[in-house]
Design a protein around this motif. Sequence first.
Motif, mmCIF file in Angstrom:
data_model
loop_
_atom_site.group_PDB
_atom_site.id
_atom_site.type_symbol
_atom_site.label_atom_id
_atom_site.label_comp_id
_atom_site.label_asym_id
_atom_site.label_seq_id
_atom_site.Cartn_x
_atom_site.Cartn_y
_atom_site.Cartn_z
ATOM 1 N N ALA A 78 -5.434 4.714 2.399
ATOM 2 C CA ALA A 78 -4.561 4.751 1.221
ATOM 3 C C ALA A 78 -3.294 5.543 1.495
ATOM 4 O O ALA A 78 -2.257 5.313 0.853
ATOM 5 C CB ALA A 78 -5.307 5.359 0.037
ATOM 6 N N ARG A 79 -3.344 6.444 2.450
ATOM 7 C CA ARG A 79 -2.154 7.214 2.818
ATOM 8 C C ARG A 79 -1.395 6.565 3.983
ATOM 9 O O ARG A 79 -0.480 7.158 4.528
ATOM 10 C CB ARG A 79 -2.534 8.649 3.165
ATOM 11 N N GLY A 80 -1.803 5.368 4.346
ATOM 12 C CA GLY A 80 -1.037 4.605 5.319
ATOM 13 C C GLY A 80 -1.581 4.579 6.716
ATOM 14 O O GLY A 80 -0.956 3.995 7.618
ATOM 15 N N VAL A 93 0.028 10.955 7.882
ATOM 16 C CA VAL A 93 -0.894 10.064 8.593
ATOM 17 C C VAL A 93 -0.442 8.612 8.534
ATOM 18 O O VAL A 93 -1.074 7.748 9.140
ATOM 19 C CB VAL A 93 -2.340 10.186 8.059
ATOM 20 N N ALA A 94 0.645 8.331 7.840
ATOM 21 C CA ALA A 94 1.125 6.953 7.724
ATOM 22 C C ALA A 94 1.463 6.396 9.103
ATOM 23 O O ALA A 94 2.183 7.012 9.888
ATOM 24 C CB ALA A 94 2.357 6.899 6.826
ATOM 25 N N GLY A 95 0.876 5.239 9.411
ATOM 26 C CA GLY A 95 1.100 4.595 10.697
ATOM 27 C C GLY A 95 0.235 5.118 11.822
ATOM 28 O O GLY A 95 0.226 4.539 12.912
ATOM 29 N N ARG A 96 -0.476 6.211 11.582
ATOM 30 C CA ARG A 96 -1.359 6.763 12.605
ATOM 31 C C ARG A 96 -2.669 5.985 12.659
ATOM 32 O O ARG A 96 -3.065 5.337 11.688
ATOM 33 C CB ARG A 96 -1.672 8.233 12.305
ATOM 34 N N MET A 115 0.847 -1.196 0.000
ATOM 35 C CA MET A 115 0.000 0.000 0.000
ATOM 36 C C MET A 115 0.880 1.243 0.000
ATOM 37 O O MET A 115 1.781 1.395 0.819
ATOM 38 C CB MET A 115 -0.906 0.027 1.232
ATOM 39 N N SER A 116 0.637 2.156 -0.922
ATOM 40 C CA SER A 116 1.403 3.388 -0.980
ATOM 41 C C SER A 116 1.038 4.298 0.180
ATOM 42 O O SER A 116 -0.126 4.438 0.541
ATOM 43 C CB SER A 116 1.121 4.112 -2.309
ATOM 44 N N VAL A 117 2.053 4.920 0.766
ATOM 45 C CA VAL A 117 1.816 5.884 1.833
ATOM 46 C C VAL A 117 2.440 7.223 1.465
ATOM 47 O O VAL A 117 2.805 8.001 2.329
ATOM 48 C CB VAL A 117 2.363 5.380 3.188
ATOM 49 N N ARG A 118 2.544 7.469 0.155
ATOM 50 C CA ARG A 118 3.099 8.736 -0.290
ATOM 51 C C ARG A 118 2.019 9.590 -0.945
ATOM 52 O O ARG A 118 1.082 9.093 -1.528
ATOM 53 C CB ARG A 118 4.256 8.511 -1.275
ATOM 54 N N THR A 119 2.189 10.889 -0.805
ATOM 55 C CA THR A 119 1.259 11.814 -1.429
ATOM 56 C C THR A 119 1.648 12.003 -2.877
ATOM 57 O O THR A 119 2.667 11.492 -3.349
ATOM 58 C CB THR A 119 1.292 13.174 -0.712
ATOM 59 N N ASP A 120 0.843 12.784 -3.616
ATOM 60 C CA ASP A 120 1.161 13.042 -5.023
ATOM 61 C C ASP A 120 2.489 13.758 -5.170
ATOM 62 O O ASP A 120 3.143 13.669 -6.196
ATOM 63 C CB ASP A 120 0.042 13.876 -5.664
#
Length: 303
Positions: free
Chosen positions: A37-39, A13-16, A1-6
């Motif tokens: 989708a942002r993690g 918010v990744a891992g939160r 799953m991608s946790v990077r923005t554009d």
Amino acid sequence: MSVRTDGGRQSRVAGRVAVVTGAARGVGELMARRLAARGARVALLGLEPDRLREVAADIGGDTAHWTVDVTDAEAMERVAGEVRDRFGQVDIVVANAGVATGGPFTDSDTAAWNRVLQVNLMGSATTARAFLPALLDSRGYLLQVASLAAITPSPMMSAYCASKSGVEAFAHCLRAEVGYKGVGVGVAYLSWTDTDMVRGADENEVMRDLRAGLPWPANRTYPLAPAVERLVDGVERRSSHVYGQWWLRGMQAVRGVLPSVIGLAGQREMRRAEPRLAASGPPRGLVGAGGAADEAARRESTG
């Protein structure tokens, strides 16, 4: 799953752990999906167990769901504890659960009118009360979903406008109370957005025509996905104010004159609509599929 923005950077918010109320459909469902989708690890709260289960399974990853009524303080306290036990922490809470009804106040369905305030206003306060201990520990962020209805009063929407004005004021008060302790509080504003609630309101011909007669840009329905992306961006920034549609920010500058303007213009429109309202009868119950789910859950709980 991608946790990077554009922009290529890692999402904040990744891992939160993010809690979203009203997550079975509409804004809440898509907020949960976009945060995941942002993690983020996501806890879905709502009244529709089958839909929540489907959404959680579709999101996958570290996602869980709870069936709970946000107006039930005891149940929300229990769920808040279970969410914390399940994930170890809570970093983000999106107080999104909401219902709506419409029609003239004098002919309104009293039970539905009261329920709108119970869910939208008291339910938001109950959500904050249940999850603030965890947010204080994590120095987290609460996003309260309000509406254009908090800025602009509107005839035929007295319950919804009152509830959204109330949660806006509540969130502003809360920001001052807990900000120095490291908790951020934001208010999200949305205009008419393509959800089951708005489609349900449009099923009433008089309400649909009154809305169509509003001045641009308030007279159109906006797509859901771009609005939710802006809200999720606001969560990442821990913004005090988040606007689902670009033009809503400008409404803040003129909100002081709107009650007088709408008070005059609204009288004219209501006079024109009165014969049709008399012929069709006032709307009853809560609007949309979410409103139907709320009514069904309450019937089931009372036997």
